[in-house]
Design an enzyme around this catalytic site. Structure first.
Site, PDB file in Angstrom:
ATOM      1  N   ARG A  25      18.377   4.601 -30.451  1.00 51.15           N
ATOM      2  CA  ARG A  25      19.492   5.361 -29.865  1.00 51.15           C
ATOM      3  C   ARG A  25      19.128   5.759 -28.443  1.00 51.15           C
ATOM      4  NH1 ARG A  25      17.960   8.700 -34.366  1.00 51.15           N
ATOM      5  NH2 ARG A  25      16.332  10.126 -33.726  1.00 51.15           N
ATOM      6  N   ILE A  26      20.143   6.241 -27.703  1.00 48.97           N
ATOM      7  CA  ILE A  26      19.958   6.507 -26.268  1.00 48.97           C
ATOM      8  C   ILE A  26      19.561   7.965 -26.009  1.00 48.97           C
ATOM      9  CG2 ILE A  26      22.432   6.906 -25.834  1.00 48.97           C
ATOM     10  CD1 ILE A  26      20.108   4.982 -23.472  1.00 48.97           C
ATOM     11  N   SER A  27      19.875   8.872 -26.949  1.00 52.55           N
ATOM     12  CA  SER A  27      19.419  10.271 -26.850  1.00 52.55           C
ATOM     13  C   SER A  27      19.709  10.921 -25.495  1.00 52.55           C
ATOM     14  CB  SER A  27      17.929  10.375 -27.167  1.00 52.55           C
ATOM     15  OG  SER A  27      17.669   9.975 -28.487  1.00 52.55           O
TER      16      SER A  27
ATOM     17  N   ARG B 220       0.982  18.428 -32.538  1.00 53.19           N
ATOM     18  CA  ARG B 220       1.884  17.553 -31.771  1.00 53.19           C
ATOM     19  C   ARG B 220       1.467  17.440 -30.305  1.00 53.19           C
ATOM     20  NH1 ARG B 220       6.763  16.283 -33.657  1.00 53.19           N
ATOM     21  NH2 ARG B 220       7.635  16.454 -31.578  1.00 53.19           N
TER      22      ARG B 220
ATOM     23  N   GLY C 234       4.782  12.979 -31.313  1.00 49.62           N
ATOM     24  CA  GLY C 234       4.580  13.926 -32.416  1.00 49.62           C
ATOM     25  C   GLY C 234       4.096  13.218 -33.672  1.00 49.62           C
ATOM     26  N   ARG C 235       4.744  12.092 -34.011  1.00 50.30           N
ATOM     27  CA  ARG C 235       4.356  11.348 -35.221  1.00 50.30           C
ATOM     28  C   ARG C 235       2.953  10.761 -35.077  1.00 50.30           C
ATOM     29  NH1 ARG C 235       9.216   7.601 -35.080  1.00 50.30           N
ATOM     30  NH2 ARG C 235       9.531   8.722 -33.132  1.00 50.30           N
TER      31      ARG C 235
ATOM     32  N   ASP D 103       8.877   7.967 -26.770  1.00 48.80           N
ATOM     33  CA  ASP D 103       9.064   8.622 -28.068  1.00 48.80           C
ATOM     34  C   ASP D 103       7.911   8.309 -29.024  1.00 48.80           C
ATOM     35  OD1 ASP D 103      10.357  10.205 -29.902  1.00 48.80           O
ATOM     36  OD2 ASP D 103      11.646   8.603 -30.633  1.00 48.80           O
ATOM     37  N   GLY D 104       7.651   9.248 -29.913  1.00 46.37           N
ATOM     38  CA  GLY D 104       6.676   9.014 -30.984  1.00 46.37           C
ATOM     39  C   GLY D 104       5.381   9.794 -30.839  1.00 46.37           C
TER      40      GLY D 104
ATOM     41  N   GLU E 210      17.466  19.305 -24.186  1.00 47.79           N
ATOM     42  CA  GLU E 210      17.404  19.775 -25.587  1.00 47.79           C
ATOM     43  C   GLU E 210      15.981  20.150 -26.013  1.00 47.79           C
ATOM     44  OE1 GLU E 210      19.174  16.837 -24.723  1.00 47.79           O
ATOM     45  OE2 GLU E 210      20.957  18.113 -24.647  1.00 47.79           O
ATOM     46  N   ASN E 211      14.982  19.665 -25.271  1.00 48.78           N
ATOM     47  CA  ASN E 211      13.585  19.883 -25.709  1.00 48.78           C
ATOM     48  C   ASN E 211      13.137  21.338 -25.649  1.00 48.78           C
ATOM     49  OD1 ASN E 211      12.330  16.678 -24.462  1.00 48.78           O
ATOM     50  ND2 ASN E 211      13.019  17.235 -26.506  1.00 48.78           N
TER      51      ASN E 211
HETATM   52  C1  FPP Z   1       8.917  12.457 -27.284  1.00 47.75           C
HETATM   53  O1  FPP Z   1       8.086  12.326 -28.445  1.00 47.75           O
HETATM   54  C2  FPP Z   1       8.120  12.958 -26.154  1.00 47.75           C
HETATM   55  C3  FPP Z   1       8.403  14.092 -25.429  1.00 47.75           C
HETATM   56  C4  FPP Z   1       9.571  14.927 -25.711  1.00 47.75           C
HETATM   57  C5  FPP Z   1       7.508  14.567 -24.358  1.00 47.75           C
HETATM   58  C6  FPP Z   1       6.976  13.513 -23.419  1.00 47.75           C
HETATM   59  C7  FPP Z   1       6.023  14.164 -22.493  1.00 47.75           C
HETATM   60  C8  FPP Z   1       4.839  13.658 -22.092  1.00 47.75           C
HETATM   61  C9  FPP Z   1       4.368  12.295 -22.466  1.00 47.75           C
HETATM   62  C10 FPP Z   1       3.900  14.490 -21.266  1.00 47.75           C
HETATM   63  C11 FPP Z   1       4.227  14.720 -19.824  1.00 47.75           C
HETATM   64  C12 FPP Z   1       4.697  13.566 -19.049  1.00 47.75           C
HETATM   65  C13 FPP Z   1       4.246  13.126 -17.831  1.00 47.75           C
HETATM   66  C14 FPP Z   1       5.103  12.183 -17.103  1.00 47.75           C
HETATM   67  C15 FPP Z   1       2.959  13.527 -17.227  1.00 47.75           C
HETATM   68  P1  FPP Z   1       8.348  13.261 -29.701  1.00 47.75           P
HETATM   69  O2  FPP Z   1       7.547  14.511 -29.551  1.00 47.75           O
HETATM   70  O3  FPP Z   1       9.815  13.465 -29.899  1.00 47.75           O
HETATM   71  O4  FPP Z   1       7.741  12.376 -30.856  1.00 47.75           O
HETATM   72  P2  FPP Z   1       8.230  12.331 -32.372  1.00 47.75           P
HETATM   73  O5  FPP Z   1       9.575  11.652 -32.363  1.00 47.75           O
HETATM   74  O6  FPP Z   1       7.176  11.490 -33.017  1.00 47.75           O
HETATM   75  O7  FPP Z   1       8.268  13.729 -32.888  1.00 47.75           O
END
Ligand code: FPP
Length: 249
Positions: A203-205, A42, A32-33, A29-30, A76-77
């Site tokens: 959280r576990i999300s 992002r 985007g931020r 996680d993180g 959900e993504n």
């Molecule tokens: C959560 O951060 C991250 C994701 C939903 C995507 C993760 C995907 C990758 C790292 C790329 C592909 C993976 C592999 C294994 C090659 P967020 O976007 O929710 O961050 P935020 O909470 O800061 O918005």
């Protein structure tokens, strides 16, 4: 101030290589931020996040961890903007192509947890190719949760068991934990010992809801693109400092 946010009173020391967790799971996680703080789109955060996945997976293999499971894309993504979804799928394609070229040499297995049938035919084909290569190997295994949701996994398992009962394969009272697990995406995998969530949320999300029953959790403020080997060491040391009781005394 301690680097890791932890409710543990015990101080984490250096990693004890003789008592490593067998299975580590990470909510990456993180991204985007991380990008937003730099004035970047992002998807730039996901690009760095994917590279961090590669670094941390390699480090887990070198340490002697048997399994690393990462949450790459949840059920959900799909609600995210199309260009962000496309960017994540593009990264997956790139990394799967690279994996196909290198995994046999490195003895690294890849497995996918989730419903892949909604992915592009190209990605499904790449995943099938990595599965076929993995079947010939016996080394470290990275599990990538893709179009994965814990509730979705549990519902599918319940539906499949019910269908098997209707077909006469089982009586309903045959169901126990061991049998139920055979219906999960994670069938055959040991449960995660340690679940790490970078990015500051606690959280576990919808991640590994069944499998997390006895896992130790470590939450860190570090955003996933900033996550380094040292952060993994600190999380493992924290895990090792805790006393795992499995409900006993
Ligand atoms: C959560 O951060 C991250 C994701 C939903 C995507 C993760 C995907 C990758 C790292 C790329 C592909 C993976 C592999 C294994 C090659 P967020 O976007 O929710 O961050 P935020 O909470 O800061 O918005």
């Amino acid at each position: 101030m301690a680097f890791f946010k932890s409710r543990s009173k015990q101080k984490a020391g250096p990693v004890d290589r003789d008592h490593l967790p067998r299975h580590i799971a990470v909510i990456m996680d993180g991204n985007g931020r991380w990008a937003k703080r730099r004035g970047l789109p992002r998807k730039a955060g996901h690009k760095v996040g994917a590279e961090v996945f590669r670094t941390i997976a390699t480090y887990c293999k070198d340490l002697g961890i048997a399994y690393l499971t990462v949450y790459a894309f949840s059920t959900e993504n799909w609600k995210r903007p199309q260009d962000e979804v496309d960017a994540i799928m593009g990264l997956l394609k790139r990394y799967l192509l690279e994996a196909i070229d290198t995994m046999a040499k490195d003895n690294i297995r890849l497995r996918f947890l989730g419903d892949l049938t909604v992915l592009s035919p190209e990605l499904q084909e790449l995943a099938a190719r990595t599965n076929a290569i993995s079947a010939t190997l016996d080394g470290f295994q990275a599990n990538i949760c893709l179009n994965y949701g814990g509730r979705d996994e549990l519902l599918r398992a319940a539906q499949s068991f019910a269908a098997d009962c209707v077909d006469g394969k089982y009586q309903e009272d045959a169901l126990d934990s061991d049998l139920f697990e055979t219906y999960l995406f994670s069938a055959g995998l040991p449960d995660p010992d340690l679940i790490i969530r970078p990015g500051g949320e606690q959280r576990i999300s919808n991640f590994l809801l069944w499998q997390c029953a006895y896992a130790e959790f470590v939450f860190t403020e570090t955003l996933w693109p900033d996550f380094k080997k040292e952060h993994l060491d600190a999380a493992i040391a924290e895990y090792q400092a805790r006393h795992r009781r499995y409900g006993g005394v």
